[in-house]
Design a protein around this motif. Structure first.
Motif, mmCIF file in Angstrom:
data_model
loop_
_atom_site.group_PDB
_atom_site.id
_atom_site.type_symbol
_atom_site.label_atom_id
_atom_site.label_comp_id
_atom_site.label_asym_id
_atom_site.label_seq_id
_atom_site.Cartn_x
_atom_site.Cartn_y
_atom_site.Cartn_z
ATOM 1 N N UNK A 1 28.481 2.420 -7.404
ATOM 2 C CA UNK A 1 30.299 2.552 -7.801
ATOM 3 C C UNK A 1 30.456 3.831 -6.382
ATOM 4 N N UNK A 2 30.103 4.221 -5.465
ATOM 5 C CA UNK A 2 30.116 4.669 -4.963
ATOM 6 C C UNK A 2 29.124 6.043 -4.366
ATOM 7 N N UNK A 3 29.053 5.796 -2.125
ATOM 8 C CA UNK A 3 28.051 7.110 -2.188
ATOM 9 C C UNK A 3 26.590 7.208 -2.592
ATOM 10 N N UNK A 4 26.419 5.886 -2.699
ATOM 11 C CA UNK A 4 25.336 4.869 -3.424
ATOM 12 C C UNK A 4 24.514 4.779 -4.548
ATOM 13 N N UNK A 5 25.318 4.996 -5.262
ATOM 14 C CA UNK A 5 25.363 5.693 -7.125
ATOM 15 C C UNK A 5 25.623 4.029 -7.467
ATOM 16 N N UNK A 6 24.513 3.780 -8.208
ATOM 17 C CA UNK A 6 24.214 2.707 -8.678
ATOM 18 C C UNK A 6 24.424 2.406 -10.368
ATOM 19 N N UNK A 7 24.928 1.552 -11.262
ATOM 20 C CA UNK A 7 24.680 1.316 -12.425
ATOM 21 C C UNK A 7 24.999 0.256 -13.078
ATOM 22 N N UNK A 8 24.192 -0.379 -14.067
ATOM 23 C CA UNK A 8 24.405 -0.767 -14.685
ATOM 24 C C UNK A 8 24.557 -1.615 -15.845
ATOM 25 N N UNK A 9 24.980 -3.077 -15.451
ATOM 26 C CA UNK A 9 25.865 -3.449 -16.727
ATOM 27 C C UNK A 9 25.750 -2.992 -18.448
ATOM 28 N N UNK A 10 26.770 -2.711 -18.842
ATOM 29 C CA UNK A 10 25.207 -3.064 -20.153
ATOM 30 C C UNK A 10 24.996 -1.517 -20.611
ATOM 31 N N UNK A 11 25.158 -0.482 -19.565
ATOM 32 C CA UNK A 11 24.402 0.656 -20.245
ATOM 33 C C UNK A 11 24.904 2.275 -19.696
ATOM 34 N N UNK A 12 26.291 1.338 -18.570
ATOM 35 C CA UNK A 12 27.117 2.974 -18.891
ATOM 36 C C UNK A 12 27.749 3.676 -19.804
ATOM 37 N N UNK A 13 27.535 3.228 -21.170
ATOM 38 C CA UNK A 13 27.333 4.201 -22.358
ATOM 39 C C UNK A 13 26.827 5.182 -22.173
ATOM 40 N N UNK A 14 25.232 5.022 -22.395
ATOM 41 C CA UNK A 14 23.872 5.151 -22.208
ATOM 42 C C UNK A 14 23.831 6.615 -20.950
ATOM 43 N N UNK A 15 24.421 5.374 -20.048
ATOM 44 C CA UNK A 15 24.545 6.770 -18.120
ATOM 45 C C UNK A 15 25.302 8.127 -18.859
ATOM 46 N N UNK A 70 37.687 -13.247 -5.831
ATOM 47 C CA UNK A 70 38.294 -12.926 -6.739
ATOM 48 C C UNK A 70 38.433 -12.571 -8.113
ATOM 49 N N UNK A 71 36.880 -12.386 -7.836
ATOM 50 C CA UNK A 71 36.704 -12.065 -9.203
ATOM 51 C C UNK A 71 35.715 -10.814 -9.317
ATOM 52 N N UNK A 72 36.840 -10.078 -10.548
ATOM 53 C CA UNK A 72 36.628 -8.462 -10.542
ATOM 54 C C UNK A 72 36.094 -8.327 -11.506
ATOM 55 N N UNK A 73 34.921 -7.943 -11.889
ATOM 56 C CA UNK A 73 34.125 -7.409 -13.088
ATOM 57 C C UNK A 73 34.561 -5.906 -13.720
ATOM 58 N N UNK A 74 34.777 -6.245 -15.641
ATOM 59 C CA UNK A 74 35.436 -4.680 -15.773
ATOM 60 C C UNK A 74 34.996 -3.830 -15.585
ATOM 61 N N UNK A 75 34.223 -3.675 -15.458
ATOM 62 C CA UNK A 75 33.351 -2.258 -14.808
ATOM 63 C C UNK A 75 33.443 -1.814 -13.686
ATOM 64 N N UNK A 76 33.947 -2.262 -12.801
ATOM 65 C CA UNK A 76 33.723 -1.892 -11.178
ATOM 66 C C UNK A 76 34.232 -2.955 -9.970
ATOM 67 N N UNK A 77 34.816 -2.827 -9.339
ATOM 68 C CA UNK A 77 35.042 -3.804 -8.383
ATOM 69 C C UNK A 77 34.215 -4.839 -7.996
ATOM 70 N N UNK A 78 32.711 -3.795 -7.813
ATOM 71 C CA UNK A 78 31.808 -3.679 -6.873
ATOM 72 C C UNK A 78 30.181 -4.069 -7.038
ATOM 73 N N UNK A 79 30.821 -5.440 -8.032
ATOM 74 C CA UNK A 79 29.527 -6.047 -9.003
ATOM 75 C C UNK A 79 28.554 -7.218 -8.652
ATOM 76 N N UNK A 80 27.355 -7.217 -8.730
ATOM 77 C CA UNK A 80 26.461 -7.907 -8.249
ATOM 78 C C UNK A 80 25.433 -8.394 -9.510
ATOM 79 N N UNK A 81 25.078 -9.814 -9.152
ATOM 80 C CA UNK A 81 24.011 -10.375 -10.565
ATOM 81 C C UNK A 81 22.924 -10.420 -9.559
ATOM 82 N N UNK A 82 21.931 -10.281 -10.155
ATOM 83 C CA UNK A 82 20.812 -11.237 -9.887
ATOM 84 C C UNK A 82 20.170 -11.768 -10.739
ATOM 85 N N UNK A 83 19.630 -13.133 -10.524
ATOM 86 C CA UNK A 83 19.063 -13.957 -10.908
ATOM 87 C C UNK A 83 18.039 -15.040 -10.993
ATOM 88 N N UNK A 84 17.057 -14.515 -11.585
ATOM 89 C CA UNK A 84 15.826 -15.817 -10.627
ATOM 90 C C UNK A 84 15.241 -16.235 -12.090
#
Length: 465
Positions: free
Chosen positions: A147-161, A117-131
């Protein structure tokens, strides 16, 4: 980098490019970063949070197991089905994950945190890894979006991408973002749509590399079909969906030994079903442009190679030329959807997956059948126009019902769209750009229940058992 044909057609494992391929790729990137930072020996704990659609339908889409494999260092385009089974069995038996292939951690599917039920602002397919280390301090953390088709985008780098995409496009000989721009390139240079894509691909690869790469992509499609035709019984997941491709193939081999044109639709149906049954099994497929729509382009390409006029007398080189031209043209049309709208079912519904694939296939078929750029654009427009509003409501969160049959229906729709366009002169009332924008806006307005969450449509109105 600018989106190219080898971005839209990449080898991966099923059942979903956005829920399996993308998450595995993101997890592998995270593991590689951790290894490269020299911090692996400090790691004592791991946490994976999944949001929105990934959490809602992740179990049925193989998201969790794909992430485990990615965290071990496996990439979707390289891992083989046998390796998938071996590693997942080992993780399940021992309860231990080999982070980045070297650090054992007690971790499995049940340890992931699901936040449907939590959708992050950039896209509904979000995941966070923490070690974390032994003291609980964060060693490394990153959030990615599939974001579809196997493409991935890192949070915070959307504008740079986006900036990198724009800059890389400037390096292309014939850049385009819209169908109008693409047609303008064709007219000014006297090239076909496939030719424009080929010229752009030459900016990063040799002619031989492009040809060999595309023929390899098609060989994986063929291997996918061949593997599927050997499997029998029920698809995994609990819906008890019976595999139909092997029986259909056996019947066609008996009834149509000489490829009678009257059986073209049965063969197209067979190829689409075979690919998507293999995808539903977690097998090796080609994203085209997604896994959920992986059967449409192979099925329509099969039609072009076996039922198009003159193909019965074609040499192998002629057939290879058709494959290359078909995939380049489909890729050019795919770029339009990727850059102007979306190919993610979780973002715009199945119109973004099956609709885009049907449009790409229709345009590609029109080109290999001799269509002008205007007729190719018309074919692509017709196919998408009649997939507008298509929802993504998989039963049980599995890529089986309605996904498998939907690929066969969309393949036939693509062939019909190409034929309709070729009977015209390329002029038509609705442009491809207009229909792409409409698809994007329709997806934005569509209820989240119908965007790969298994919370609406067939997913709630059909009893699973």
């Amino acid at each position: 980098m600018a989106v190219g044909v080898f971005d839209l057609f990449s080898v991966g494992i099923g059942p979903s490019s956005s829920h399996t391929v993308g998450p595995m790729r993101a997890a592998a990137v995270f593991a590689e970063e951790l290894k490269g930072s020299g911090s692996l020996d400090r790691v004592a704990g791991l946490r994976v949070d999944l949001y929105g659609s990934l959490a809602a339908t992740g179990h049925g889409h193989g998201t969790m197991t794909a992430i485990l494999l990615g965290l071990e260092g496996f990439h979707p385009e390289k891992i083989l089905p046998a390796e998938v089974e071996e590693r997942l069995a080992a993780i399940a038996e021992t309860g231990t994950l080999q982070l980045a292939g070297s650090v054992p951690l007690p971790y499995g599917v049940k340890d992931m945190v699901l936040r449907p039920l939590t959708v992050l602002p950039r896209h509904t397919n979000g995941m966070t890894f923490t070690v974390t280390d032994e003291a609980g301090e964060v060693v490394h953390k990153a959030t990615f979006f599939s974001v579809g088709g196997g493409f991935i985008v890192r949070e915070g780098e959307e504008d740079a991408a986006l900036k990198e995409l724009d800059e890389s496009k400037k390096e292309l000989p014939l850049p385009f973002r819209t169908a109008a721009e693409l047609l303008g390139r064709c007219q000014s240079k006297g090239l076909s749509i496939g030719d424009v894509m080929f010229v752009n691909e030459l900016a990063s690869r040799s002619e031989q590399e492009i040809r060999e790469g595309l023929l390899h992509i098609y060989s994986v499609m063929e291997e996918c079909v061949a593997t599927s035709l050997k499997r029998e019984g029920l698809l995994p997941g609990g819906l008890k969906v019976r595999r139909r491709a092997p029986d259909w193939h056996e019947r066609l081999e008996k009834e149509d030994k000489d490829r009678d044109p009257k059986y073209w639709q049965e063969w197209v149906n067979l190829i689409a079903l075979a690919v998507n049954e293999e995808n539903a099994s977690g097998g090796r497929v080609v994203t085209a442009p997604t896994n959920g729509a992986a059967g449409i382009i192979p099925a329509v390409l099969y039609y072009a190679l076996h039922f198009a006029p003159g193909m019965d007398k074609a040499t192998q080189e002629d057939r290879d030329d058709v494959v290359v031209k078909f995939l380049l043209t489909a890729g050019a049309i795919g770029v339009l959807y990727k850059e102007q709208a979306s190919i993610s079912g979780a973002e715009v519904g199945c119109q973004g997956e099956v609709g885009s694939a049907s449009s790409m296939a229709a345009g590609a078929l029109a080109e290999v059948l001799g269509g002008t750029p205007q007729q190719v654009e018309n074919a692509a427009e017709i196919a998408m126009e009649h997939n507008l509003g298509l929802t993504c409501d998989p039963i049980g969160g599995l890529v089986q019902v309605p996904c498998i049959e939907r690929n066969a229906i969309a393949a036939a729709k693509a062939i019909n769209a190409a034929k309709m366009a070729l009977w015209g002169d390329g002029t038509h009332r609705v442009s491809l750009d207009e229909v792409i924008v409409t698809m994007r806006e329709t997806g934005r307005d569509m209820s989240s229940k119908y965007k790969e969450t298994a919370m609406g449509g067939l997913a709630v109105n059909v009893v699973e058992c």
